[in-house]
Design a protein around this motif. Structure first.
Motif, PDB file in Angstrom:
ATOM      1  N   GLU A 183       6.543  -8.142  -0.342  1.00  0.00           N
ATOM      2  CA  GLU A 183       5.186  -7.610  -0.211  1.00  0.00           C
ATOM      3  C   GLU A 183       4.154  -8.717   0.002  1.00  0.00           C
ATOM      4  O   GLU A 183       3.084  -8.462   0.537  1.00  0.00           O
ATOM      5  CB  GLU A 183       4.812  -6.779  -1.439  1.00  0.00           C
ATOM      6  N   SER A 184       4.473  -9.921  -0.420  1.00  0.00           N
ATOM      7  CA  SER A 184       3.552 -11.043  -0.219  1.00  0.00           C
ATOM      8  C   SER A 184       3.753 -11.703   1.143  1.00  0.00           C
ATOM      9  O   SER A 184       2.919 -12.495   1.581  1.00  0.00           O
ATOM     10  CB  SER A 184       3.739 -12.094  -1.321  1.00  0.00           C
ATOM     11  N   GLY A 185       4.870 -11.397   1.790  1.00  0.00           N
ATOM     12  CA  GLY A 185       5.180 -11.991   3.077  1.00  0.00           C
ATOM     13  C   GLY A 185       5.857 -13.347   2.966  1.00  0.00           C
ATOM     14  O   GLY A 185       6.123 -13.993   3.978  1.00  0.00           O
ATOM     15  N   ARG A 186       6.171 -13.774   1.750  1.00  0.00           N
ATOM     16  CA  ARG A 186       6.841 -15.070   1.576  1.00  0.00           C
ATOM     17  C   ARG A 186       8.322 -15.001   1.896  1.00  0.00           C
ATOM     18  O   ARG A 186       8.947 -16.016   2.154  1.00  0.00           O
ATOM     19  CB  ARG A 186       6.611 -15.606   0.167  1.00  0.00           C
ATOM     20  N   ARG A 187       8.895 -13.813   1.854  1.00  0.00           N
ATOM     21  CA  ARG A 187      10.294 -13.594   2.218  1.00  0.00           C
ATOM     22  C   ARG A 187      10.381 -12.283   3.005  1.00  0.00           C
ATOM     23  O   ARG A 187       9.529 -11.426   2.903  1.00  0.00           O
ATOM     24  CB  ARG A 187      11.187 -13.470   0.981  1.00  0.00           C
ATOM     25  N   GLN A 191       7.166  -2.141  -8.433  1.00  0.00           N
ATOM     26  CA  GLN A 191       8.106  -3.007  -7.724  1.00  0.00           C
ATOM     27  C   GLN A 191       9.492  -2.912  -8.348  1.00  0.00           C
ATOM     28  O   GLN A 191      10.495  -2.973  -7.640  1.00  0.00           O
ATOM     29  CB  GLN A 191       7.607  -4.450  -7.741  1.00  0.00           C
ATOM     30  N   ALA A 192       9.545  -2.714  -9.647  1.00  0.00           N
ATOM     31  CA  ALA A 192      10.837  -2.579 -10.333  1.00  0.00           C
ATOM     32  C   ALA A 192      11.571  -1.316  -9.866  1.00  0.00           C
ATOM     33  O   ALA A 192      12.788  -1.343  -9.661  1.00  0.00           O
ATOM     34  CB  ALA A 192      10.644  -2.554 -11.840  1.00  0.00           C
ATOM     35  N   GLN A 193      10.840  -0.233  -9.692  1.00  0.00           N
ATOM     36  CA  GLN A 193      11.472   1.015  -9.247  1.00  0.00           C
ATOM     37  C   GLN A 193      12.002   0.884  -7.821  1.00  0.00           C
ATOM     38  O   GLN A 193      13.107   1.337  -7.522  1.00  0.00           O
ATOM     39  CB  GLN A 193      10.478   2.172  -9.343  1.00  0.00           C
ATOM     40  N   VAL A 194      11.213   0.264  -6.955  1.00  0.00           N
ATOM     41  CA  VAL A 194      11.667   0.068  -5.573  1.00  0.00           C
ATOM     42  C   VAL A 194      12.860  -0.885  -5.554  1.00  0.00           C
ATOM     43  O   VAL A 194      13.853  -0.641  -4.873  1.00  0.00           O
ATOM     44  CB  VAL A 194      10.519  -0.452  -4.679  1.00  0.00           C
ATOM     45  N   GLY A 195      12.773  -1.964  -6.322  1.00  0.00           N
ATOM     46  CA  GLY A 195      13.876  -2.913  -6.382  1.00  0.00           C
ATOM     47  C   GLY A 195      15.156  -2.264  -6.854  1.00  0.00           C
ATOM     48  O   GLY A 195      16.233  -2.514  -6.304  1.00  0.00           O
ATOM     49  N   SER A 196      15.053  -1.415  -7.855  1.00  0.00           N
ATOM     50  CA  SER A 196      16.226  -0.714  -8.372  1.00  0.00           C
ATOM     51  C   SER A 196      16.844   0.179  -7.300  1.00  0.00           C
ATOM     52  O   SER A 196      18.068   0.234  -7.152  1.00  0.00           O
ATOM     53  CB  SER A 196      15.836   0.116  -9.595  1.00  0.00           C
ATOM     54  N   ALA A 197      16.008   0.857  -6.543  1.00  0.00           N
ATOM     55  CA  ALA A 197      16.506   1.748  -5.486  1.00  0.00           C
ATOM     56  C   ALA A 197      17.179   0.965  -4.364  1.00  0.00           C
ATOM     57  O   ALA A 197      18.160   1.428  -3.777  1.00  0.00           O
ATOM     58  CB  ALA A 197      15.363   2.581  -4.929  1.00  0.00           C
ATOM     59  N   ALA A 247       0.827  -1.210   0.000  1.00  0.00           N
ATOM     60  CA  ALA A 247       0.000   0.000   0.000  1.00  0.00           C
ATOM     61  C   ALA A 247       0.860   1.258   0.000  1.00  0.00           C
ATOM     62  O   ALA A 247       0.538   2.234  -0.695  1.00  0.00           O
ATOM     63  CB  ALA A 247      -0.939  -0.015   1.207  1.00  0.00           C
ATOM     64  N   ILE A 248       1.943   1.248   0.752  1.00  0.00           N
ATOM     65  CA  ILE A 248       2.850   2.407   0.798  1.00  0.00           C
ATOM     66  C   ILE A 248       3.464   2.644  -0.576  1.00  0.00           C
ATOM     67  O   ILE A 248       3.517   3.771  -1.063  1.00  0.00           O
ATOM     68  CB  ILE A 248       3.935   2.195   1.879  1.00  0.00           C
ATOM     69  N   ARG A 249       3.936   1.555  -1.193  1.00  0.00           N
ATOM     70  CA  ARG A 249       4.541   1.684  -2.526  1.00  0.00           C
ATOM     71  C   ARG A 249       3.533   2.203  -3.542  1.00  0.00           C
ATOM     72  O   ARG A 249       3.827   3.122  -4.309  1.00  0.00           O
ATOM     73  CB  ARG A 249       5.092   0.323  -2.993  1.00  0.00           C
ATOM     74  N   GLU A 250       2.330   1.642  -3.530  1.00  0.00           N
ATOM     75  CA  GLU A 250       1.313   2.069  -4.479  1.00  0.00           C
ATOM     76  C   GLU A 250       0.893   3.513  -4.240  1.00  0.00           C
ATOM     77  O   GLU A 250       0.670   4.257  -5.198  1.00  0.00           O
ATOM     78  CB  GLU A 250       0.107   1.128  -4.420  1.00  0.00           C
ATOM     79  N   ALA A 251       0.794   3.919  -2.972  1.00  0.00           N
ATOM     80  CA  ALA A 251       0.436   5.307  -2.658  1.00  0.00           C
ATOM     81  C   ALA A 251       1.498   6.277  -3.162  1.00  0.00           C
ATOM     82  O   ALA A 251       1.190   7.413  -3.530  1.00  0.00           O
ATOM     83  CB  ALA A 251       0.244   5.477  -1.151  1.00  0.00           C
ATOM     84  N   ALA A 252       2.743   5.820  -3.205  1.00  0.00           N
ATOM     85  CA  ALA A 252       3.844   6.657  -3.704  1.00  0.00           C
ATOM     86  C   ALA A 252       3.905   6.639  -5.228  1.00  0.00           C
ATOM     87  O   ALA A 252       4.686   7.373  -5.826  1.00  0.00           O
ATOM     88  CB  ALA A 252       5.168   6.193  -3.114  1.00  0.00           C
ATOM     89  N   GLY A 253       3.097   5.768  -5.859  1.00  0.00           N
ATOM     90  CA  GLY A 253       3.068   5.713  -7.315  1.00  0.00           C
ATOM     91  C   GLY A 253       4.271   5.023  -7.934  1.00  0.00           C
ATOM     92  O   GLY A 253       4.651   5.337  -9.064  1.00  0.00           O
ATOM     93  N   LEU A 254       4.856   4.075  -7.203  1.00  0.00           N
ATOM     94  CA  LEU A 254       6.045   3.387  -7.697  1.00  0.00           C
ATOM     95  C   LEU A 254       5.735   1.929  -8.026  1.00  0.00           C
ATOM     96  O   LEU A 254       4.845   1.320  -7.433  1.00  0.00           O
ATOM     97  CB  LEU A 254       7.157   3.436  -6.655  1.00  0.00           C
TER      98      LEU A 254
END
Length: 79
Positions: A54-58, A36-42, A27-34
Protein backbone atom coordinates in the motif's frame (compact mmCIF):
# COMPACT_ATOMS: atom_id res chain seq x y z
CA UNK A 1 -10.78 -35.51 -29.60
CA UNK A 2 -7.69 -35.21 -27.47
CA UNK A 3 -5.76 -31.95 -27.54
CA UNK A 4 -2.09 -31.61 -26.85
CA UNK A 5 -0.69 -29.76 -23.87
CA UNK A 6 0.60 -27.06 -26.21
CA UNK A 7 -2.88 -26.54 -27.66
CA UNK A 8 -4.35 -26.28 -24.19
CA UNK A 9 -1.76 -23.69 -23.20
CA UNK A 10 -2.41 -21.64 -26.33
CA UNK A 11 -6.13 -21.72 -25.66
CA UNK A 12 -5.82 -20.38 -22.14
CA UNK A 13 -7.05 -16.88 -21.56
CA UNK A 14 -4.70 -14.82 -19.50
CA UNK A 15 -6.34 -13.16 -16.55
CA UNK A 16 -5.53 -9.50 -16.66
CA UNK A 17 -3.93 -8.59 -13.39
CA UNK A 18 -4.64 -4.92 -12.93
CA UNK A 19 -3.11 -3.60 -9.76
CA UNK A 20 -4.40 -0.20 -8.61
CA UNK A 21 -1.95 2.44 -7.47
CA UNK A 22 -0.74 2.14 -3.87
CA UNK A 23 -3.03 4.93 -2.56
CA UNK A 24 -5.98 3.33 -4.38
CA UNK A 25 -5.18 -0.04 -2.79
CA UNK A 26 -5.37 1.47 0.68
CA UNK A 27 -8.57 3.38 -0.13
CA UNK A 28 -10.23 0.22 -1.45
CA UNK A 29 -9.29 -1.72 1.68
CA UNK A 30 -10.48 1.05 3.99
CA UNK A 31 -13.75 1.44 2.05
CA UNK A 32 -14.34 -2.29 2.56
CA UNK A 33 -13.76 -1.83 6.30
CA UNK A 34 -10.84 -4.26 6.48
CA UNK A 35 -7.51 -4.08 8.27
CA UNK A 36 -4.16 -4.86 6.73
CA UNK A 37 -4.07 -7.95 8.94
CA UNK A 38 -7.38 -9.20 7.51
CA UNK A 39 -6.25 -8.67 3.93
CA UNK A 40 -2.89 -10.27 4.67
CA UNK A 41 -4.59 -13.29 6.18
CA UNK A 42 -6.79 -13.70 3.11
CA UNK A 43 -3.82 -13.40 0.75
CA UNK A 44 -1.44 -15.47 2.87
CA UNK A 45 1.03 -12.74 3.82
CA UNK A 46 1.80 -10.63 6.87
CA UNK A 47 0.12 -7.30 7.60
CA UNK A 48 3.55 -5.75 7.06
CA UNK A 49 3.60 -7.03 3.48
CA UNK A 50 0.22 -5.41 2.82
CA UNK A 51 1.53 -2.16 4.34
CA UNK A 52 4.53 -2.27 2.00
CA UNK A 53 2.26 -2.89 -1.00
CA UNK A 54 0.00 0.00 0.00
CA UNK A 55 2.97 2.32 0.47
CA UNK A 56 4.41 1.41 -2.93
CA UNK A 57 7.71 0.27 -1.42
CA UNK A 58 7.08 -3.30 -2.60
CA UNK A 59 4.92 -4.96 -5.24
CA UNK A 60 3.35 -8.39 -4.84
CA UNK A 61 4.64 -11.07 -7.20
CA UNK A 62 3.62 -14.44 -8.54
CA UNK A 63 0.97 -16.28 -6.60
CA UNK A 64 0.64 -13.43 -4.10
CA UNK A 65 -0.03 -10.93 -6.90
CA UNK A 66 -2.86 -13.09 -8.18
CA UNK A 67 -4.34 -13.51 -4.69
CA UNK A 68 -3.99 -9.79 -3.93
CA UNK A 69 -5.71 -8.76 -7.16
CA UNK A 70 -8.53 -11.20 -6.37
CA UNK A 71 -8.80 -9.70 -2.88
CA UNK A 72 -8.91 -6.17 -4.28
CA UNK A 73 -11.66 -7.15 -6.73
CA UNK A 74 -13.66 -8.71 -3.91
CA UNK A 75 -13.21 -5.61 -1.74
CA UNK A 76 -14.35 -3.38 -4.61
CA UNK A 77 -17.48 -5.47 -5.09
CA UNK A 78 -18.22 -5.40 -1.36
CA UNK A 79 -17.81 -1.62 -1.04
Amino acid sequence: MTSTVAEKIRSLRHVRLELPTPPERRAIREAAGLTQAQVGSAVGVTPQAVALWESGRRTPRGHFLEKYVEAIRAMQEAA
